[in-house]
Design an enzyme around this catalytic site. Structure first.
Site, PDB file in Angstrom:
ATOM      1  N   LYS A 156       0.831  -1.211   0.000  1.00  0.00           N
ATOM      2  CA  LYS A 156       0.000   0.000   0.000  1.00  0.00           C
ATOM      3  C   LYS A 156       0.866   1.262   0.000  1.00  0.00           C
ATOM      4  CE  LYS A 156      -2.265  -1.498   3.658  1.00  0.00           C
ATOM      5  NZ  LYS A 156      -1.884  -2.932   3.704  1.00  0.00           N
ATOM      6  N   THR A 157       1.885   1.296   0.845  1.00  0.00           N
ATOM      7  CA  THR A 157       2.788   2.450   0.880  1.00  0.00           C
ATOM      8  C   THR A 157       3.558   2.570  -0.428  1.00  0.00           C
ATOM      9  OG1 THR A 157       3.035   2.221   3.276  1.00  0.00           O
ATOM     10  CG2 THR A 157       4.685   3.538   2.125  1.00  0.00           C
ATOM     11  N   ASP A 188      -1.071   6.548   6.490  1.00  0.00           N
ATOM     12  CA  ASP A 188      -1.139   5.139   6.847  1.00  0.00           C
ATOM     13  C   ASP A 188      -2.012   4.997   8.093  1.00  0.00           C
ATOM     14  OD1 ASP A 188      -0.652   2.470   6.637  1.00  0.00           O
ATOM     15  OD2 ASP A 188       1.393   2.534   7.440  1.00  0.00           O
ATOM     16  N   THR A 209      -5.540  -1.446   7.331  1.00  0.00           N
ATOM     17  CA  THR A 209      -5.714  -2.893   7.429  1.00  0.00           C
ATOM     18  C   THR A 209      -7.092  -3.220   7.994  1.00  0.00           C
ATOM     19  OG1 THR A 209      -4.710  -2.880   9.638  1.00  0.00           O
ATOM     20  CG2 THR A 209      -3.246  -3.300   7.765  1.00  0.00           C
ATOM     21  N   ARG A 250       6.569  -8.151   1.609  1.00  0.00           N
ATOM     22  CA  ARG A 250       7.477  -7.717   2.676  1.00  0.00           C
ATOM     23  C   ARG A 250       8.108  -8.918   3.381  1.00  0.00           C
ATOM     24  NH1 ARG A 250       4.564  -3.866   6.024  1.00  0.00           N
ATOM     25  NH2 ARG A 250       5.329  -2.286   4.572  1.00  0.00           N
TER      26      ARG A 250
END
Length: 342
Positions: free
Chosen positions: A66-67, A111, A160, A219
């Protein structure tokens, strides 16, 4: 909670690694094809009209990009990006200060947008709709309303917990995209790209072992690659082969599906202490000495994805697949502790 190598959340060791491996263009971003196609069309249309991209909300489990997408959007649009998180903005004045300092068409990335306080969130409503900053200063008879025009910009929110984003805020996002877990093919492609950037010699067998144990999360794939690279450098000849990967992952207690000792502990608690369930979330959390939110946000998503857990009106229950994976005979109501312990 101690940091887990298979956690999708950002950890201290990810800081430099995440940045160096982060793609800069949409064409370099692997996976999430539906969201990519929609965003590509929206960005091209905005560029042709010389307007900022409409506001974007990205949601899904941690570690899925997302980032990274926020930075790619800013890069593709040729604008700056301001990054913050919901908990970091404590007062309405903090939000007003950030928004008023944005440049025309900038990207403002928040975020954990679901953790904005109601007072801070309300400042965003008029800003997102007509780029007018409105807030009240002072109290009582001395209170006065301030309206200030701000440059047009793109707000990108990431969360999330999509259900915890308030409806008034959610409705002000034009583009809403869910990011899903990656399959092993996409993860293998991400790992190959990372090995080229990091200049790590890797055989295909090693790539595949990392891909299938990365829990569908880029990640985690890159973090495992870093750990296995270190193991190969110290214990082998620097080459990540299938055997080297297997040895390193065994040392980290990451099994063939990417589950670690904490996942096994949770599943065994449900099976051995509560007859396989159903059992309430708070009870599970108490049984493994974790917070209920941690169990729900960090542990459960991947176990649900694998089909090892099911949510019922009465609570969580372990499925037959969970029993089989742990080597425990499936006999709901009469649990046994047979099978290997991890």
């Amino acid at each position: 909670m101690t940091e887990r190598v298979v956690s999708g959340k950002v950890q201290a060791e990810d800081a430099g690694l995440d940045f160096s491996l982060r793609p800069r263009k949409l064409e370099e971003y692997i996976g999430q094809d539906k969201a990519k196609e929609s965003l590509a069309i929206a960005m091209e249309a905005a560029r042709q009209r010389n307007e900022p991209l409409d506001h974007v909300l990205l949601y899904g489990p941690p570690g899925l990009g997302k980032t990274t997408l926020a930075y790619i959007i800013a890069n593709e649009m040729g604008v700056g990006v301001k990054v913050t998180s919901g908990p970091a903005i404590e007062r309405a004045g903090d939000m007003a200060a950030i928004v008023s300092n944005l440049q025309t068409h900038d990207v403002f990335f928040i975020d954990e947008v679901h953790r904005l306080s109601r007072v801070v969130e309300e400042v965003l409503y008029s800003v997102m709709e007509d780029f007018t900053l409105s807030w009240v200063v002072g109290k009582g008879l001395a209170a006065r309303n301030i309206n200030l025009k701000v440059p047009p910009f793109t707000l990108i929110g990431a969360t999330t917990r999509y259900a915890m984003v308030s409806p008034p805020l959610r409705d002000r996002f034009t583009h809403i995209h869910r990011l899903d877990f990656y399959d092993s093919t996409a993860l293998a492609a991400i790992i190959r790209r990372s090995t080229r950037i990091l200049n790590v010699p890797t055989e295909e067998g090693g790539v595949q072992e990392l891909a299938v144990r990365a829990r569908g999360t880029p990640r985690v794939a890159n973090r495992l690659l870093k750990r296995v690279r270190d193991y190969a450098q110290v214990r082998a000849n620097g080459m990540i082969t299938k055997q080297v990967a297997l040895e390193a992952l065994a040392q980290m207690e990451v099994d063939q599906l990417g589950l670690d000792d904490v996942d096994h502990k949770l599943l065994r608690a449900i099976i051995e202490k509560f007859d396989g369930g159903p059992v309430g979330l708070e009870t599970i959390a108490a049984a493994i000495s974790e917070e209920a939110d941690t169990v729900m946000d960090v542990y459960e998503p991947y176990l649900l994805q694998l089909g090892f857990l099911e949510r019922t009106p009465r609570g969580r229950a372990a499925t037959r697949l969970a029993y089989e994976h742990l080597g425990i005979p499936y006999n709901r109501g009469r649990p046994t502790t047979q099978g290997p312990l991890l």
